[in-house]
Design an enzyme around this catalytic site. Structure first.
Site, PDB file in Angstrom:
ATOM      1  CG  ASP A 114     -25.425  -7.406  20.202  1.00  0.00           C
ATOM      2  OD1 ASP A 114     -25.158  -6.559  19.182  1.00  0.00           O
ATOM      3  OD2 ASP A 114     -24.795  -7.709  21.093  1.00  0.00           O
ATOM      4  CG  ASP A 133     -24.404   0.125  23.386  1.00  0.00           C
ATOM      5  OD1 ASP A 133     -23.926  -0.030  22.224  1.00  0.00           O
ATOM      6  OD2 ASP A 133     -24.051  -0.779  24.355  1.00  0.00           O
ATOM      7  CD  GLU A 175     -20.323  -4.053  20.826  1.00  0.00           C
ATOM      8  OE1 GLU A 175     -19.002  -3.541  21.150  1.00  0.00           O
ATOM      9  OE2 GLU A 175     -21.194  -4.152  21.625  1.00  0.00           O
TER      10      GLU A 175
HETATM   11 ZN   LIG Z   1     -22.453  -0.908  21.640  1.00  0.00          ZN
END
Ligand SMILES: [Zn+2]
Length: 410
Positions: A97, A128, A162
């Site tokens: 995610d 990320d 997450e």
């Molecule tokens: Zn992350």
């Protein structure tokens, strides 16, 4: 050429493959329903297609039911490459995610279309957590193509959820499928780190956010005796809360700063005009508490201070939890996974990495709480969650080599 060298040289040739993976990942926005998205299903299915092209021995989906997500599920994927022995598993855990792009005008390019500029790849999620995700694939692909099997299983775990608490990701797996993990397993979580590769995160403080409402009585400012000034009471309360630093003053050099922190932060507006005594006051506290302290002991201390303020000002104080994430027992700085990681970072990046604690909030805590050693590490520029998020291609390649080094040392 030695096998070690072969594997590392193989990884060096994967830039195009890394870009291909990043392009596909970026094009599948996997924003959590809580943040207005559809979840990870489309992205997970695309990734499964890529995983199927490699020689994994086993690819399994663990779907957490979630009515608000597309397809009614939040998918987690485990791709396993078996070792010559399978009595333990070395995990590299990343998440599918991403957070929403935020204000679009701040982006120079489409956040959901990979943009390449020299050594940098731009797009939401590139750093990320695609950097770690792609690096884990590069490393395992090199093992496969060199025909090398480790004396343990290597498993890649691609988590859902997450960014909004891991309820449908790591927590779901640890609670509903504990059998996926063996007692001697270890984890690398490439979801955090520093630009010079020097930060290995092994511990977290507890995070505790509170909304504190002080209820007094509104009245005209010329007649303060007819009301109870909530702003004045809350202000004294804030000042008294400063004593938490003394009450819980222990230090732990693993952390920067080395002590617990207790900070009043956000403040809500009260009355719109100057000549009214505010009957209500709302402020927020952000506390980061060293793992050696119990959050409930801090809570009791705050309640005691609050009771004193209530008596003195004849107000009522209510505290509401905004977020509470209790620290897991830290992974030891001496744990083999941490030592191997530090050695690998020195070899690949020529850097002496330091095992440290952070202010709180990585998914590694889920596994630490279950008793596994977990080290959070990556070489990254910390562009996560920002507009024009990017990942450096060399970091993806370098991080993959670090994983390779760790496996070869084990
Ligand atoms: Zn992350």
């Amino acid at each position: 050429m030695s096998v070690d060298k072969q594997i590392l040289e193989k990884i060096s040739t994967y830039s195009e493959y890394a870009i291909h993976l990043q392009r596909g990942l970026v094009a599948h926005p996997a924003v959590c329903p809580e943040n207005g998205g559809e979840g990870e299903l489309a992205k997970a299915e695309w990734l499964e297609g890529e995983l199927n092209k490699l020689k994994f021995d086993e690819i399994k989906r663990y779907d957490a039911p979630h009515a608000k997500a597309k397809g009614g599920v939040r998918p987690n994927i485990v791709a396993r490459y078996k070792g010559t022995k399978s009595d333990r598993t070395f995990w590299i855990m990343t998440h599918l995610d991403v957070v929403p792009p935020g204000e679009r005008s701040l982006w120079n390019t489409d956040p959901y279309q990979l943009h390449i500029d020299g050594n940098k790849l731009y797009g939401r999620g590139t750093e990320d957590n695609h950097q770690g995700l792609v690096a884990s694939l590069l490393c395992v692909r090199a093992l496969m193509e060199c025909g090398v099997r480790m004396p343990f299983d290597v498993a890649l775990l691609f988590n859902a959820d997450e960014e909004t608490g891991s309820e449908f990701g790591a927590h779901f797996l640890a609670e509903k499928h504990p059998d996926v993990f063996g007692k001697d397993d270890m984890f690398i979580v490439p979801d955090g780190g520093a630009a010079d590769a020097s930060l290995v995160e092994i511990a977290e403080k507890s995070i505790w956010w509170q909304k504190i409402r002080t209820q007094g009585k509104q009245c005209h400012a010329s007649m303060p005796h007819l009301g109870r000034n909530a702003f004045r009471a809350a202000s004294e309360f804030v000042v008294k809360l400063g004593s938490l630093y003394k009450t819980f003053k222990a230090k732990d050099k693993l952390f920067d700063p080395p002590m617990s922190t207790f900070e009043p932060t956000k403040k809500e507006a009260n009355v719109p005009n100057v000549n009214t005594i505010p009957g209500e006051d709302v402020f927020f506290m952000d506390s980061r508490i060293l793992p050696q302290f119990e959050v409930r002991d801090v809570e009791k201390t705050i309640q005691k201070i609050a009771a004193g303020i209530e008596r003195k000002f004849k107000v009522k104080i209510h505290a509401e939890v905004q977020q509470k994430a209790l620290a897991a027992p830290p992974t030891s700085a001496e744990a083999p996974v941490v030592q191997a990681l530090k050695k690998a970072v020195r070899t690949v990046y020529g850097k002496d990495a330091k095992a440290m604690g952070i202010g709180g909030g990585t998914v590694a805590a889920v596994f630490r709480r279950a008793g596994f050693p977990a080290a959070c590490w990556s070489k990254l520029d910390e562009t996560a969650h920002q507009p024009n998020e990017y990942c450096i291609i060399d970091n993806m390649i370098g991080d993959a080599k670090v994983y390779g080094h760790i496996f070869l040392q084990e």
